[in-house]
Enzyme design. Structure first.
Site, PDB file in Angstrom:
ATOM      1  N   CYS A   1       8.232   9.029   0.189  1.00  0.00           N
ATOM      2  CA  CYS A   1       8.079   7.995   1.224  1.00  0.00           C
ATOM      3  C   CYS A   1       8.970   8.384   2.381  1.00  0.00           C
ATOM      4  CB  CYS A   1       8.476   6.626   0.671  1.00  0.00           C
ATOM      5  SG  CYS A   1       8.525   5.311   1.926  1.00  0.00           S
ATOM      6  N   THR A   2       8.451   8.315   3.603  1.00  0.00           N
ATOM      7  CA  THR A   2       9.230   8.799   4.757  1.00  0.00           C
ATOM      8  C   THR A   2      10.429   7.911   5.067  1.00  0.00           C
ATOM      9  OG1 THR A   2       7.658   7.684   6.240  1.00  0.00           O
ATOM     10  CG2 THR A   2       7.336  10.046   5.862  1.00  0.00           C
ATOM     11  N   HIS A   3      10.460   6.689   4.530  1.00  0.00           N
ATOM     12  CA  HIS A   3      11.654   5.852   4.700  1.00  0.00           C
ATOM     13  C   HIS A   3      12.848   6.413   3.914  1.00  0.00           C
ATOM     14  CE1 HIS A   3       8.867   2.765   6.227  1.00  0.00           C
ATOM     15  NE2 HIS A   3       9.917   2.081   6.625  1.00  0.00           N
TER      16      HIS A   3
ATOM     17  N   TYR B   1       3.140  -0.842   3.827  1.00  0.00           N
ATOM     18  CA  TYR B   1       1.750  -0.515   3.517  1.00  0.00           C
ATOM     19  C   TYR B   1       1.520  -0.393   1.999  1.00  0.00           C
ATOM     20  CZ  TYR B   1       0.164   0.697   8.302  1.00  0.00           C
ATOM     21  OH  TYR B   1      -0.219   0.667   9.620  1.00  0.00           O
ATOM     22  N   GLY B   2       2.591  -0.103   1.266  1.00  0.00           N
ATOM     23  CA  GLY B   2       2.480   0.209  -0.158  1.00  0.00           C
ATOM     24  C   GLY B   2       1.581  -0.704  -0.969  1.00  0.00           C
TER      25      GLY B   2
ATOM     26  N   GLU C   1      14.171  -0.920   6.512  1.00  0.00           N
ATOM     27  CA  GLU C   1      13.698  -1.565   7.743  1.00  0.00           C
ATOM     28  C   GLU C   1      14.766  -2.486   8.336  1.00  0.00           C
ATOM     29  OE1 GLU C   1      10.638  -1.591   9.604  1.00  0.00           O
ATOM     30  OE2 GLU C   1      10.215   0.271   8.516  1.00  0.00           O
TER      31      GLU C   1
ATOM     32  N   SER D   1       4.123   2.960   8.857  1.00  0.00           N
ATOM     33  CA  SER D   1       4.089   1.512   8.694  1.00  0.00           C
ATOM     34  C   SER D   1       5.318   0.853   9.315  1.00  0.00           C
ATOM     35  CB  SER D   1       4.030   1.157   7.205  1.00  0.00           C
ATOM     36  OG  SER D   1       5.186   1.650   6.538  1.00  0.00           O
TER      37      SER D   1
ATOM     38  N   CYS E   1       3.579   8.903   7.138  1.00  0.00           N
ATOM     39  CA  CYS E   1       3.631   7.822   6.153  1.00  0.00           C
ATOM     40  C   CYS E   1       2.891   8.322   4.922  1.00  0.00           C
ATOM     41  CB  CYS E   1       2.956   6.575   6.726  1.00  0.00           C
ATOM     42  SG  CYS E   1       2.771   5.206   5.565  1.00  0.00           S
ATOM     43  N   ASN E   2       3.588   8.393   3.797  1.00  0.00           N
ATOM     44  CA  ASN E   2       2.936   8.896   2.585  1.00  0.00           C
ATOM     45  C   ASN E   2       1.796   7.997   2.143  1.00  0.00           C
ATOM     46  OD1 ASN E   2       5.849  10.022   2.514  1.00  0.00           O
ATOM     47  ND2 ASN E   2       4.763  11.260   1.010  1.00  0.00           N
ATOM     48  N   THR E   3       1.982   6.685   2.263  1.00  0.00           N
ATOM     49  CA  THR E   3       0.952   5.740   1.834  1.00  0.00           C
ATOM     50  C   THR E   3      -0.300   5.894   2.692  1.00  0.00           C
ATOM     51  OG1 THR E   3       2.625   4.174   1.072  1.00  0.00           O
ATOM     52  CG2 THR E   3       0.434   3.307   1.453  1.00  0.00           C
TER      53      THR E   3
END
Length: 273
Positions: free
Chosen positions: A186-188, A44-45, A154, A13, A75-77
């Protein structure tokens, strides 16, 4: 171009999937890659499953147009909402997705208490429920969605007071429950591991899923004899559905390297250059 030299497609995302790209570059130094950050739709969450599936399908079509030989849903979501859907829509394409690292956490915890940081969509998805059911027997999981953390990352705010406050709000109550392991769903979130480690202390293990995802990608390419092992230096192309200058400014901070970023646009659920 032979399939061997085709790039690996990666999408998220936003910039979170760069944590996976970073691990892949370390493990597969000869592979070229195409990275797509859907920053026009981040995060996206909070979005519906149908919406995420639509975005993921459009991005997949774009990455296939760039000759991607394998696609990583970094992206986990999106993995929770769309991975099964994508495999149904593109049965000939190998996909690798994100799965919350519940199994390794359950194996290493000594206290039997594990903290999980992820987005609401990941927690609500069947994928998370299934890994907890399969591997989490006898372990107590404490969940927190960390609202606002993706947006902070971000913006490149990895060390700010606001970012620290979000993490402390999630982690301090977990520490009171005697957790000894933190799963990043979450990849962030791997980009704030140094800050997380300062908050939780040396006695708590923080699990970054990116290296194991990179190993899975490498294994699949080896099995299909599509792993590029030539001495050519890897090339990475970056695309964003928002301001390319914004993503470009984050690359040195998040990847330790510079790169050119191209803008793409969404039109009727399709991605165009």
């Amino acid at each position: 171009m032979p399939l061997l030299e085709n790039p690996i497609g990666i999408f998220d995302s936003g910039v979170g999937g760069l944590s996976v790209l970073r691990a892949m570059r370390e493990q597969m130094p000869n592979e070229s890659m195409v990275y797509f950050g859907d920053q026009g739709h981040v995060p996206y969450g909070p979005r519906s499953m149908e919406q995420i599936q639509k975005f993921s399908e459009g991005i997949t079509r774009f990455l296939l147009e760039q000759n991607s030989k394998l696609i990583v849903v970094a992206c986990n979501t999106a993995s929770a909402a769309a991975l099964k859907y994508l495999r149904g829509r593109f049965p000939e394409v190998p996909f690798v997705g994100m799965e919350p690292a519940v199994k390794p956490a359950a194996e290493i915890t000594k206290t039997g208490k594990v903290g999980v940081l992820a987005t609401p969509a990941t927690f609500q998805g069947a994928l998370y429920a299934s890994v907890v059911e399969r591997f989490g027997a006898g372990v107590e999981f404490f969940q927190h969605a960390c609202p606002g953390l993706v947006s902070q990352i971000e913006k490149g705010e990895l060390e700010s007071n606001a970012t620290r406050a979000i993490l402390e709000d999630a982690l301090l109550p977990m520490l009171e429950k005697n957790i000894d392991t933190v799963v990043l769903g979450c990849t962030h979130y791997p980009f704030v591991i140094p800050l997380i480690e300062r908050i939780v202390g040396a006695h708590v293990r923080v699990i970054d899923p990116a290296p194991s995802v990179a190993r899975q990608v490498k294994r699949l390419l080896e099995v299909s004899v599509n792993l590029n092992q030539t001495s050519e230096s890897q090339r990475v192309r970056f695309y964003t559905s928002a301001d390319p200058a914004s993503m470009k400014s984050l690359l040195p901070l998040l990847l330790g390297t510079d790169g050119e970023v191209e803008a793409v646009t969404w039109k009727d659920d399709q991605v165009t250059l």
